[in-house]
Enzyme design. Structure first.
Site, PDB file in Angstrom:
ATOM      1  N   LYS A 188       0.885  -1.171   0.000  1.00  0.00           N
ATOM      2  CA  LYS A 188       0.000   0.000   0.000  1.00  0.00           C
ATOM      3  C   LYS A 188       0.927   1.227   0.000  1.00  0.00           C
ATOM      4  CE  LYS A 188      -2.696   3.347   1.321  1.00  0.00           C
ATOM      5  NZ  LYS A 188      -1.785   4.402   0.836  1.00  0.00           N
ATOM      6  N   GLU A 264       7.873   1.579  11.992  1.00  0.00           N
ATOM      7  CA  GLU A 264       8.990   2.535  11.984  1.00  0.00           C
ATOM      8  C   GLU A 264       8.356   3.911  11.891  1.00  0.00           C
ATOM      9  OE1 GLU A 264      10.961   5.154  11.118  1.00  0.00           O
ATOM     10  OE2 GLU A 264      12.048   4.383   9.369  1.00  0.00           O
ATOM     11  N   CYS A 299      13.346  10.033   8.027  1.00  0.00           N
ATOM     12  CA  CYS A 299      12.983   9.566   9.370  1.00  0.00           C
ATOM     13  C   CYS A 299      14.121   9.740  10.370  1.00  0.00           C
ATOM     14  CB  CYS A 299      12.495   8.122   9.330  1.00  0.00           C
ATOM     15  SG  CYS A 299      13.657   6.982   8.599  1.00  0.00           S
ATOM     16  N   GLU A 398       7.902  15.516  16.059  1.00  0.00           N
ATOM     17  CA  GLU A 398       8.547  15.353  14.763  1.00  0.00           C
ATOM     18  C   GLU A 398       7.937  16.350  13.772  1.00  0.00           C
ATOM     19  OE1 GLU A 398       7.804  11.849  12.155  1.00  0.00           O
ATOM     20  OE2 GLU A 398       9.970  11.744  12.049  1.00  0.00           O
TER      21      GLU A 398
HETATM   22  O1  TXE Z   1       1.789   9.795   7.357  1.00  0.00           O
HETATM   23  P1  TXE Z   1       0.840   8.540   7.438  1.00  0.00           P
HETATM   24  P2  TXE Z   1       1.632  11.135   6.519  1.00  0.00           P
HETATM   25  C1  TXE Z   1       5.445  11.324   9.818  1.00  0.00           C
HETATM   26  C2  TXE Z   1       5.929  12.745   9.650  1.00  0.00           C
HETATM   27  C3  TXE Z   1       4.853  13.373   8.833  1.00  0.00           C
HETATM   28  C4  TXE Z   1       3.627  12.672   9.374  1.00  0.00           C
HETATM   29  C5  TXE Z   1       2.412  12.660   8.489  1.00  0.00           C
HETATM   30  O2  TXE Z   1       6.023  13.342  10.909  1.00  0.00           O
HETATM   31  O3  TXE Z   1       4.776  14.750   9.034  1.00  0.00           O
HETATM   32  O4  TXE Z   1       4.059  11.356   9.598  1.00  0.00           O
HETATM   33  O5  TXE Z   1       2.719  12.057   7.217  1.00  0.00           O
HETATM   34  C6  TXE Z   1      -0.975   5.092   5.217  1.00  0.00           C
HETATM   35  N1  TXE Z   1      -4.619   2.669   7.888  1.00  0.00           N
HETATM   36  N2  TXE Z   1       6.056  10.434   8.853  1.00  0.00           N
HETATM   37  O6  TXE Z   1       0.287  11.736   6.739  1.00  0.00           O
HETATM   38  O7  TXE Z   1      -0.580   8.976   7.425  1.00  0.00           O
HETATM   39  C7  TXE Z   1      -0.803   6.179   4.205  1.00  0.00           C
HETATM   40  O8  TXE Z   1      -1.723   6.003   3.143  1.00  0.00           O
HETATM   41  C8  TXE Z   1      -3.620   2.166   7.159  1.00  0.00           C
HETATM   42  C9  TXE Z   1       7.258   9.804   9.292  1.00  0.00           C
HETATM   43  O9  TXE Z   1       2.028  10.867   5.127  1.00  0.00           O
HETATM   44  O10 TXE Z   1       1.293   7.727   8.576  1.00  0.00           O
HETATM   45  C10 TXE Z   1       0.642   6.003   3.824  1.00  0.00           C
HETATM   46  O11 TXE Z   1       0.769   4.950   2.889  1.00  0.00           O
HETATM   47  N3  TXE Z   1      -2.734   2.933   6.509  1.00  0.00           N
HETATM   48  C11 TXE Z   1       7.722   8.798   8.372  1.00  0.00           C
HETATM   49  C12 TXE Z   1       1.280   5.605   5.152  1.00  0.00           C
HETATM   50  O12 TXE Z   1       0.215   5.145   5.972  1.00  0.00           O
HETATM   51  C13 TXE Z   1      -2.851   4.263   6.614  1.00  0.00           C
HETATM   52  C14 TXE Z   1       7.389   8.813   6.968  1.00  0.00           C
HETATM   53  C15 TXE Z   1       1.991   6.747   5.883  1.00  0.00           C
HETATM   54  O13 TXE Z   1       1.100   7.800   6.058  1.00  0.00           O
HETATM   55  C16 TXE Z   1      -3.864   4.852   7.385  1.00  0.00           C
HETATM   56  C17 TXE Z   1       6.164   9.508   6.670  1.00  0.00           C
HETATM   57  C18 TXE Z   1      -4.792   3.999   8.040  1.00  0.00           C
HETATM   58  N4  TXE Z   1      -5.784   4.465   8.798  1.00  0.00           N
HETATM   59  C19 TXE Z   1       5.555  10.297   7.598  1.00  0.00           C
HETATM   60  N5  TXE Z   1      -3.719   6.188   7.329  1.00  0.00           N
HETATM   61  C20 TXE Z   1       8.944   8.027   8.740  1.00  0.00           C
HETATM   62  N6  TXE Z   1       8.880   7.224   9.793  1.00  0.00           N
HETATM   63  O14 TXE Z   1       9.933   8.096   8.054  1.00  0.00           O
HETATM   64  C21 TXE Z   1      -2.665   6.443   6.546  1.00  0.00           C
HETATM   65  N7  TXE Z   1      -2.125   5.282   6.105  1.00  0.00           N
END
Ligand code: TXE
Length: 494
Positions: A188, A264, A299, A398
């Protein structure tokens, strides 16, 4: 890097992308699509399928069927290895095309994207391909009339949920070990950066991965991601993203089949500079690169600079100089150091963090604003904020953007205490020429990766995993394989 080649690729029209289910590109079951907005200029690049829960269920069913009939899991290790090696070769052969497609979608500067995306993804797939026929079971120390064997079996269907900052690299961190061990995978990708990963998945089929072993579904996290999380037929979730989504995945697992969940979740990593660092100029340049490359959307970014008070002003001046020398702009220009912010939402959130830092007494030394508005894209100047207290938002939350918060310290103990004063623990660094102090910092800072006299660059041979609310389970290295196998005991009376 050849600018003219990049320019040819950037001018290419991007076709609409569908899901990849059972070896075929297919549209969403209700025909819905999502616009893909390029952060380079805010224009619509193409569309992807806006998946439904039933699309996700179809992908999971396909992966389950592929696993159960053994079309991949039961192939001899040498055969699986050959396919994965070929896949790595294809990723490499298409590296520039994949990198440019990815940059147009997510905004990472091309120099970094080329290395970190197809470059690292190919290396990762190859690493696990090479490893897969060197992973043995064990024979236990039993009484002489017993044979105790420990088999390593694939877990079944793995759901891999991937973020937007490095889709191919992070995708490969999950796909490499999961596929090497014989699992089927449902991917996904992120709604704001899916194209390069979808293309990379297609290349797996070209390399000979049987249909159904790797399926990929695009769409909203709350729709298709949730369906993956709640599925009774998925055995493991492997995720990189936000803490909020990580929490939801744990709930989904609890509400469904108690699948294993590996997370992660990013961090607030401290970069700690002592006055006795071997080379403060180098430390300043690396500190700037450690937070500002990929516009801080990393990250392990060193987003908290902890500086020994005696060198604070001079060191901040040196990091500021390094930051101001970094060129922000068109990520497809080979001379750019800092590309675009991935989305309008993310840019707005970054600017909100700057406002909040100022409200909380922070001093913006450089940056703090959106720039290059005339491009229509999402760009932000590298930003440094001093006078950030231990409890300030900028020290605790973060940001995931090009914002560095600076906090001074007086003693080694205070540095460790500051470093450990967040809920996170993903990465960190200490700069010192004192060997004892270097080791005390490695032991003292609660984190997954601790650098000494450098920042970043840890390759695929070492694990990357968080502690605390940075998550659990490691990507990279042979340790990642543990996430994708079950240990089965055979207890045999002789
Ligand atoms: O993250 P999401 P977002 C952190 C970083 C950033 C914040 C928001 O602080 O500002 O997250 O980013 C999927 N059920 N990181 O909104 O929502 C979504 O479709 C299942 C840190 O992009 O966590 C995407 O594929 N899946 C980080 C993935 O989760 C769901 C990298 C990440 O999106 C879902 C990115 C749900 N209910 C953001 N909702 C790192 N660790 O490096 C969303 N997704």
């Amino acid at each position: 890097m050849d600018q003219s080649k990049i320019d040819v690729l950037r001018a290419k029209e991007v076709p609409a992308f569908g899901h990849l289910i059972d070896g075929k590109q297919i549209p969403a079951s209700d025909g819905a699509t999502m616009d893909v907005i390029s952060p380079l200029d805010g224009t619509v690049l193409t569309t992807t399928a806006a998946g439904t829960a039933s699309d996700m269920e179809a992908a999971i069913a396909s992966a389950r069927a592929a696993f159960e009939d053994g079309r991949w899991a039961k192939q001899p290790p040498a055969a699986r290895k050959k396919v994965l090696m070929k896949w790595a070769d294809l990723i490499e052969a298409n590296a520039m095309e994949l990198a440019v497609l990815g940059v147009r979608d997510n905004g990472t500067e091309i120099g970094m994207a080329l290395k970190a995306e197809p470059g690292s993804a190919a290396a990762t797939i190859r690493y696990y391909a090479e490893a897969l026929d060197k992973i043995y079971g064990e024979i236990a120390a039993t009484p002489s009339d017993i044979l105790g064997m420990i088999h390593k079996e694939p877990v079944g269907v793995v759901g891999a949920i991937i973020p937007w900052n490095f889709p191919m690299m992070i995708g490969a961190w999950k796909l490499g070990p999961a596929l090497a061990m014989g699992n089927s995978v449902v991917l996904k990708p992120s709604e704001t950066a899916s194209l390069s990963l979808m293309r990379m998945a297609e290349l797996a089929l070209e390399a000979g991965l049987p249909a159904g072993v790797l399926n990929a579904v695009t769409g909203e996290g709350r729709v298709v991601g949730e369906a993956l999380g709640l599925s009774m037929d998925v055995d493991v979730l492997a995720f990189t993203g936000s803490g909020a989504t990580g929490r939801r995945l744990m709930e989904y697992a609890a509400r469904s089949n108690m699948k294993r969940v590996y997370l992660e979740l990013g961090g607030k990593s401290p970069n700690i500079v002592f006055a006795d660092a071997p080379n403060l100029d180098e430390a300043a340049k690396v500190a700037a690169a450690g937070i500002f490359r990929n516009a801080g959307q990393v990250c392990v970014a060193g987003s908290r600079l902890l500086v020994e008070a005696s060198i604070h002003d001079d060191f901040v001046a040196a990091v500021t100089k390094a930051a101001e020398a970094m060129r922000v702009g068109d990520p497809l220009n080979i001379n750019t150091h800092i590309g675009a912010i991935n989305s309008k939402v993310q840019l707005k959130a970054n600017l909100g963090f700057v406002d909040q830092a100022v409200e909380e007494g922070g001093n913006v030394v450089t940056g703090g604003t959106q720039i290059l508005q005339d491009t229509g894209g999402y760009y932000m100047a590298p930003t440094i904020v001093t006078e950030v207290t231990r409890v300030a938002t900028l020290a605790q939350k973060e940001v995931f953007g090009p914002i560095l918060g600076v906090t001074p310290f007086e003693t080694e103990e205070e540095a460790i205490s500051l470093a450990n004063s967040t809920v996170y623990g993903l990465a960190g660094a200490a700069w010192t020429a004192n060997l004892g102090r270097a080791h005390r910092m490695v032991r003292g800072v609660r984190t997954g990766v601790m650098h000494i006299n450098t920042y970043g660059g840890a390759d695929g041979t070492v694990p990357l995993g968080g502690v605390g609310q940075s998550g659990n389970g490691s990507d990279k290295s042979l340790h990642a394989i543990d996430k994708y196998v079950n240990l089965k005991t055979a207890w045999i009376k002789l």
